[in-house]
Design a protein around this motif. Sequence first.
Motif, PDB file in Angstrom:
ATOM      1  N   ASN A  60       0.827  -1.219   0.000  1.00  0.00           N
ATOM      2  CA  ASN A  60       0.000   0.000   0.000  1.00  0.00           C
ATOM      3  C   ASN A  60       0.853   1.257   0.000  1.00  0.00           C
ATOM      4  OD1 ASN A  60      -2.426  -1.389  -0.066  1.00  0.00           O
ATOM      5  ND2 ASN A  60      -2.625  -1.423   2.162  1.00  0.00           N
ATOM      6  N   LYS A  61       1.913   1.271   0.797  1.00  0.00           N
ATOM      7  CA  LYS A  61       2.805   2.433   0.834  1.00  0.00           C
ATOM      8  C   LYS A  61       3.512   2.607  -0.509  1.00  0.00           C
ATOM      9  CE  LYS A  61       3.580   2.593   5.780  1.00  0.00           C
ATOM     10  NZ  LYS A  61       4.540   2.555   6.876  1.00  0.00           N
ATOM     11  N   ALA A  62       3.884   1.506  -1.126  1.00  0.00           N
ATOM     12  CA  ALA A  62       4.530   1.573  -2.441  1.00  0.00           C
ATOM     13  C   ALA A  62       3.564   2.146  -3.478  1.00  0.00           C
ATOM     14  CB  ALA A  62       5.008   0.187  -2.863  1.00  0.00           C
ATOM     15  N   LYS A  63       2.309   1.689  -3.440  1.00  0.00           N
ATOM     16  CA  LYS A  63       1.309   2.205  -4.388  1.00  0.00           C
ATOM     17  C   LYS A  63       1.086   3.691  -4.184  1.00  0.00           C
ATOM     18  CE  LYS A  63      -1.466  -1.880  -5.369  1.00  0.00           C
ATOM     19  NZ  LYS A  63      -2.770  -2.534  -5.181  1.00  0.00           N
ATOM     20  N   SER A  64       1.018   4.126  -2.921  1.00  0.00           N
ATOM     21  CA  SER A  64       0.782   5.546  -2.661  1.00  0.00           C
ATOM     22  C   SER A  64       1.973   6.399  -3.107  1.00  0.00           C
ATOM     23  CB  SER A  64       0.477   5.796  -1.189  1.00  0.00           C
ATOM     24  OG  SER A  64       1.625   5.618  -0.399  1.00  0.00           O
ATOM     25  N   ALA A 109       0.531  11.478  -3.770  1.00  0.00           N
ATOM     26  CA  ALA A 109      -0.367  12.442  -3.121  1.00  0.00           C
ATOM     27  C   ALA A 109       0.309  13.804  -3.002  1.00  0.00           C
ATOM     28  CB  ALA A 109      -0.782  11.926  -1.755  1.00  0.00           C
ATOM     29  N   ASP A 110       1.617  13.818  -2.708  1.00  0.00           N
ATOM     30  CA  ASP A 110       2.337  15.085  -2.616  1.00  0.00           C
ATOM     31  C   ASP A 110       2.347  15.799  -3.956  1.00  0.00           C
ATOM     32  OD1 ASP A 110       2.871  14.607   0.042  1.00  0.00           O
ATOM     33  OD2 ASP A 110       4.892  13.845  -0.311  1.00  0.00           O
ATOM     34  N   LYS A 111       2.574  15.044  -5.026  1.00  0.00           N
ATOM     35  CA  LYS A 111       2.593  15.647  -6.353  1.00  0.00           C
ATOM     36  C   LYS A 111       1.211  16.168  -6.729  1.00  0.00           C
ATOM     37  CE  LYS A 111       6.379  12.695  -7.771  1.00  0.00           C
ATOM     38  NZ  LYS A 111       6.790  11.520  -8.501  1.00  0.00           N
ATOM     39  N   GLU A 156      -2.599  20.804  -7.192  1.00  0.00           N
ATOM     40  CA  GLU A 156      -3.794  21.497  -6.710  1.00  0.00           C
ATOM     41  C   GLU A 156      -3.452  22.917  -6.265  1.00  0.00           C
ATOM     42  OE1 GLU A 156      -7.339  20.877  -3.408  1.00  0.00           O
ATOM     43  OE2 GLU A 156      -5.983  19.231  -3.843  1.00  0.00           O
ATOM     44  N   LEU A 157      -2.313  23.072  -5.607  1.00  0.00           N
ATOM     45  CA  LEU A 157      -1.871  24.406  -5.188  1.00  0.00           C
ATOM     46  C   LEU A 157      -1.588  25.290  -6.399  1.00  0.00           C
ATOM     47  CD1 LEU A 157       0.544  23.585  -2.232  1.00  0.00           C
ATOM     48  CD2 LEU A 157      -1.764  24.509  -2.107  1.00  0.00           C
ATOM     49  N   ALA A 199      -0.583  21.808   4.874  1.00  0.00           N
ATOM     50  CA  ALA A 199      -0.825  20.383   5.070  1.00  0.00           C
ATOM     51  C   ALA A 199       0.214  19.503   4.385  1.00  0.00           C
ATOM     52  CB  ALA A 199      -2.214  20.022   4.557  1.00  0.00           C
ATOM     53  N   LEU A 200       0.978  20.081   3.447  1.00  0.00           N
ATOM     54  CA  LEU A 200       1.983  19.286   2.743  1.00  0.00           C
ATOM     55  C   LEU A 200       3.146  18.959   3.676  1.00  0.00           C
ATOM     56  CD1 LEU A 200       2.288  21.003  -0.730  1.00  0.00           C
ATOM     57  CD2 LEU A 200       1.213  18.833  -0.196  1.00  0.00           C
TER      58      LEU A 200
END
Length: 123
Positions: free
Chosen positions: A28-32, A54-56, A61-62, A120-121
């Motif tokens: 799961n961590k690898a997929k995220s 998610a960070d990208k 979004e920013l 939040a980042l």
Amino acid sequence: MMTESPTRKGTTPIKVWVLPDEKGDIVNKAKSAGLSASAYLRNVGMGTPVTGIADKEAVMELVKINTDLGRIGGLLKMWLTNDEKLELEGHSSARLESVILAALRDTKAIQALLYQKASALKF
């Protein structure tokens, strides 16, 4: 003569014994992070920072929010510097002032959203 460097597939793997729930967590961590489990474990083992998708996505979004702010600012500036736009037929200066203040409130709300998302980042 050019020598070819070996690929990872042609080398010896390292086996790691994990429990099924541990394996699920790793996958799961690898997929995220947008990586295979192997690449994820290699990066962690070698001390390479693992950045998540998610960070990208959050950064994109920013960027979109910031673009919206730029558009609002540009439109407001164009509107205020164009005498024809300011001479609204049948509209009072109080109405004009309320429209400008509403635009500024919207801009402040978008700025607050941008700040919230940026805070939040986690880098």
